[in-house]
Design a protein around this motif. Sequence first.
Motif, PDB file in Angstrom:
ATOM      1  N   VAL A 134       0.838  -1.203   0.000  1.00 52.51           N
ATOM      2  CA  VAL A 134       0.000   0.000   0.000  1.00 52.51           C
ATOM      3  C   VAL A 134       0.873   1.254   0.000  1.00 52.51           C
ATOM      4  O   VAL A 134       0.647   2.193  -0.772  1.00 52.51           O
ATOM      5  CB  VAL A 134      -0.944  -0.007   1.226  1.00 52.51           C
ATOM      6  N   ILE A 135       1.879   1.264   0.862  1.00 52.92           N
ATOM      7  CA  ILE A 135       2.757   2.441   0.958  1.00 52.92           C
ATOM      8  C   ILE A 135       3.498   2.675  -0.348  1.00 52.92           C
ATOM      9  O   ILE A 135       3.567   3.812  -0.853  1.00 52.92           O
ATOM     10  CB  ILE A 135       3.743   2.255   2.130  1.00 52.92           C
ATOM     11  N   LEU A 136       4.060   1.600  -0.928  1.00 54.84           N
ATOM     12  CA  LEU A 136       4.817   1.740  -2.173  1.00 54.84           C
ATOM     13  C   LEU A 136       3.919   2.161  -3.326  1.00 54.84           C
ATOM     14  O   LEU A 136       4.325   2.958  -4.183  1.00 54.84           O
ATOM     15  CB  LEU A 136       5.517   0.420  -2.508  1.00 54.84           C
ATOM     16  N   ALA A 137       2.693   1.639  -3.368  1.00 56.55           N
ATOM     17  CA  ALA A 137       1.770   2.009  -4.439  1.00 56.55           C
ATOM     18  C   ALA A 137       1.394   3.481  -4.348  1.00 56.55           C
ATOM     19  O   ALA A 137       1.290   4.169  -5.374  1.00 56.55           O
ATOM     20  CB  ALA A 137       0.522   1.133  -4.380  1.00 56.55           C
ATOM     21  N   PHE A 138       1.189   3.987  -3.138  1.00 58.03           N
ATOM     22  CA  PHE A 138       0.916   5.419  -2.979  1.00 58.03           C
ATOM     23  C   PHE A 138       2.125   6.249  -3.413  1.00 58.03           C
ATOM     24  O   PHE A 138       1.974   7.321  -4.018  1.00 58.03           O
ATOM     25  CB  PHE A 138       0.539   5.746  -1.539  1.00 58.03           C
ATOM     26  N   ARG A 139       3.319   5.768  -3.095  1.00 53.36           N
ATOM     27  CA  ARG A 139       4.530   6.483  -3.505  1.00 53.36           C
ATOM     28  C   ARG A 139       4.640   6.552  -5.025  1.00 53.36           C
ATOM     29  O   ARG A 139       5.145   7.524  -5.589  1.00 53.36           O
ATOM     30  CB  ARG A 139       5.772   5.797  -2.943  1.00 53.36           C
ATOM     31  N   LYS A 140       4.170   5.494  -5.701  1.00 52.35           N
ATOM     32  CA  LYS A 140       4.214   5.445  -7.154  1.00 52.35           C
ATOM     33  C   LYS A 140       2.992   6.113  -7.788  1.00 52.35           C
ATOM     34  O   LYS A 140       2.857   6.105  -9.011  1.00 52.35           O
ATOM     35  CB  LYS A 140       4.286   3.987  -7.634  1.00 52.35           C
ATOM     36  N   HIS A 141       2.091   6.641  -6.940  1.00 53.51           N
ATOM     37  CA  HIS A 141       0.841   7.263  -7.395  1.00 53.51           C
ATOM     38  C   HIS A 141      -0.026   6.283  -8.170  1.00 53.51           C
ATOM     39  O   HIS A 141      -0.749   6.676  -9.093  1.00 53.51           O
ATOM     40  CB  HIS A 141       1.140   8.504  -8.255  1.00 53.51           C
ATOM     41  N   ASN A 142       0.072   5.011  -7.801  1.00 59.29           N
ATOM     42  CA  ASN A 142      -0.748   3.969  -8.416  1.00 59.29           C
ATOM     43  C   ASN A 142      -1.934   3.697  -7.489  1.00 59.29           C
ATOM     44  O   ASN A 142      -1.907   2.798  -6.653  1.00 59.29           O
ATOM     45  CB  ASN A 142       0.084   2.703  -8.628  1.00 59.29           C
ATOM     46  N   LEU A 143      -3.003   4.501  -7.651  1.00 59.91           N
ATOM     47  CA  LEU A 143      -4.144   4.401  -6.746  1.00 59.91           C
ATOM     48  C   LEU A 143      -4.903   3.095  -6.907  1.00 59.91           C
ATOM     49  O   LEU A 143      -5.455   2.568  -5.930  1.00 59.91           O
ATOM     50  CB  LEU A 143      -5.089   5.589  -6.977  1.00 59.91           C
ATOM     51  N   GLU A 144      -4.935   2.570  -8.114  1.00 54.57           N
ATOM     52  CA  GLU A 144      -5.630   1.297  -8.335  1.00 54.57           C
ATOM     53  C   GLU A 144      -5.001   0.193  -7.499  1.00 54.57           C
ATOM     54  O   GLU A 144      -5.683  -0.563  -6.818  1.00 54.57           O
ATOM     55  CB  GLU A 144      -5.575   0.940  -9.822  1.00 54.57           C
ATOM     56  N   ARG A 145      -3.690   0.101  -7.540  1.00 51.32           N
ATOM     57  CA  ARG A 145      -2.980  -0.926  -6.774  1.00 51.32           C
ATOM     58  C   ARG A 145      -3.047  -0.647  -5.274  1.00 51.32           C
ATOM     59  O   ARG A 145      -3.211  -1.571  -4.475  1.00 51.32           O
ATOM     60  CB  ARG A 145      -1.521  -0.987  -7.242  1.00 51.32           C
ATOM     61  N   ALA A 146      -2.936   0.615  -4.898  1.00 53.50           N
ATOM     62  CA  ALA A 146      -2.919   0.965  -3.477  1.00 53.50           C
ATOM     63  C   ALA A 146      -4.270   0.714  -2.813  1.00 53.50           C
ATOM     64  O   ALA A 146      -4.332   0.260  -1.663  1.00 53.50           O
ATOM     65  CB  ALA A 146      -2.517   2.426  -3.302  1.00 53.50           C
ATOM     66  N   LEU A 147      -5.348   0.996  -3.524  1.00 54.57           N
ATOM     67  CA  LEU A 147      -6.669   0.954  -2.899  1.00 54.57           C
ATOM     68  C   LEU A 147      -7.429  -0.333  -3.169  1.00 54.57           C
ATOM     69  O   LEU A 147      -8.038  -0.907  -2.253  1.00 54.57           O
ATOM     70  CB  LEU A 147      -7.503   2.146  -3.387  1.00 54.57           C
ATOM     71  N   PHE A 148      -7.417  -0.804  -4.419  1.00 50.18           N
ATOM     72  CA  PHE A 148      -8.375  -1.831  -4.817  1.00 50.18           C
ATOM     73  C   PHE A 148      -7.779  -3.195  -5.149  1.00 50.18           C
ATOM     74  O   PHE A 148      -8.541  -4.131  -5.420  1.00 50.18           O
ATOM     75  CB  PHE A 148      -9.188  -1.336  -6.020  1.00 50.18           C
ATOM     76  N   SER A 149      -6.474  -3.339  -5.133  1.00 50.49           N
ATOM     77  CA  SER A 149      -5.890  -4.639  -5.464  1.00 50.49           C
ATOM     78  C   SER A 149      -6.045  -5.600  -4.291  1.00 50.49           C
ATOM     79  O   SER A 149      -6.342  -5.195  -3.156  1.00 50.49           O
ATOM     80  CB  SER A 149      -4.406  -4.484  -5.823  1.00 50.49           C
ATOM     81  N   SER A 150      -5.813  -6.884  -4.554  1.00 50.17           N
ATOM     82  CA  SER A 150      -5.945  -7.889  -3.501  1.00 50.17           C
ATOM     83  C   SER A 150      -4.906  -7.698  -2.403  1.00 50.17           C
ATOM     84  O   SER A 150      -5.099  -8.155  -1.262  1.00 50.17           O
ATOM     85  CB  SER A 150      -5.816  -9.296  -4.093  1.00 50.17           C
ATOM     86  N   ASN A 151      -3.803  -7.033  -2.719  1.00 52.18           N
ATOM     87  CA  ASN A 151      -2.787  -6.728  -1.714  1.00 52.18           C
ATOM     88  C   ASN A 151      -2.780  -5.250  -1.341  1.00 52.18           C
ATOM     89  O   ASN A 151      -1.839  -4.778  -0.701  1.00 52.18           O
ATOM     90  CB  ASN A 151      -1.400  -7.138  -2.220  1.00 52.18           C
ATOM     91  N   GLY A 152      -3.840  -4.548  -1.763  1.00 53.51           N
ATOM     92  CA  GLY A 152      -3.971  -3.139  -1.426  1.00 53.51           C
ATOM     93  C   GLY A 152      -4.805  -2.941  -0.172  1.00 53.51           C
ATOM     94  O   GLY A 152      -4.984  -3.851   0.637  1.00 53.51           O
ATOM     95  N   LEU A 153      -5.344  -1.746  -0.044  1.00 49.86           N
ATOM     96  CA  LEU A 153      -6.086  -1.396   1.164  1.00 49.86           C
ATOM     97  C   LEU A 153      -7.330  -2.271   1.333  1.00 49.86           C
ATOM     98  O   LEU A 153      -7.647  -2.705   2.450  1.00 49.86           O
ATOM     99  CB  LEU A 153      -6.472   0.083   1.112  1.00 49.86           C
TER     100      LEU A 153
END
Length: 330
Positions: A143-162
């Motif tokens: 989640v932290i790395l995805a936010f750093r990369k501005h990848n909201l899809e991965r950070a919020l909605f992926s199976s390993n996201g939020l």
Amino acid sequence: PTKLKNGWFAKPFEMFVEMYGLPSYQDVDPTPYVAFTYCLLFGIMFGDVGQGALLVLLGAALWKWKKMNIGRVINRVGIFSCIFGTVYGSVFGFEHLLDPMYRAIGFAEKPIEVMSSSITNLILVSAVALGVVLILISMTFNVILAFRKHNLERALFSSNGLCGLLFYGAALGGAVSAILLGRNLFSPLYVIFLIILPLLAILFEIPLGKLVSGTPFREAKPEHTGSYIMEHFFELIEVVLSFFSNTMSFLRVGGFVLSHAGMMSVVLVLSDMVGAGASPVVVVLGNLFVMAMEGLIVGIQVLRLEFYEMFSRYYDGDGKPFVPIGTAHE
């Protein structure tokens, strides 16, 4: 290009990170995390003061005289084997050699009696609990790395996201509360907001990711909604099953704690059977055999846990190695 740089303890474990793939500029170097978790899991599974001390010496010798990087890895895991061997009270398979030390410092007995049937379930449950903690940490990293990369899809909605983190934590929390505390947390609101909604968000990860990135609704909406739902529904089932299987995979940690003690007990039984003259030879050869065979198996199993249960959740490993110009021309 990426060139890894780590301190004394973590540096030997760069070989495992490079084996999986180097971090890119937007990633973080996972080597320190790998170093600690690898040594921790190995030490738990291979806890023996005597054998751990031999691993420390063997690793130091391999590095000093052969310059083999694996020697430094063996050296460090040997230290953790000694630590957990002290907790188990095991020295070359002898389970009670350290009893006088425990009594001298105020303990009635050693902290963990691995061979006791009453503690077997505790060892297995503790192994799964440790796995849950490591999986949650790995998902938090994602989640932290995805936010750093501005990848909201991965950070919020992926199976390993939020959403995945919310579902996994809520499902496990509810199960633990029901089994250990006898308290049912699965109320309608709990199930709807912490179980169903996160799963629906994972199901519609792609269109939701486009929406939060600013794509208009008409463009974000799947062209064929029915086929999209059918395809991703089965993927969602796979995600839910993988959460369960990945968690249960850490049972092997507890299993190897028991198998190591069991194998050494067999060695000691054989040494008693052959008589006083050959007994020391059986003990020495048995220890060497267990160290070689189980040490190799445990090392591979820990690496599997690192790659499949942790790296796969947060680490891409799509960087390219730094090669000095002089070396490149050569």
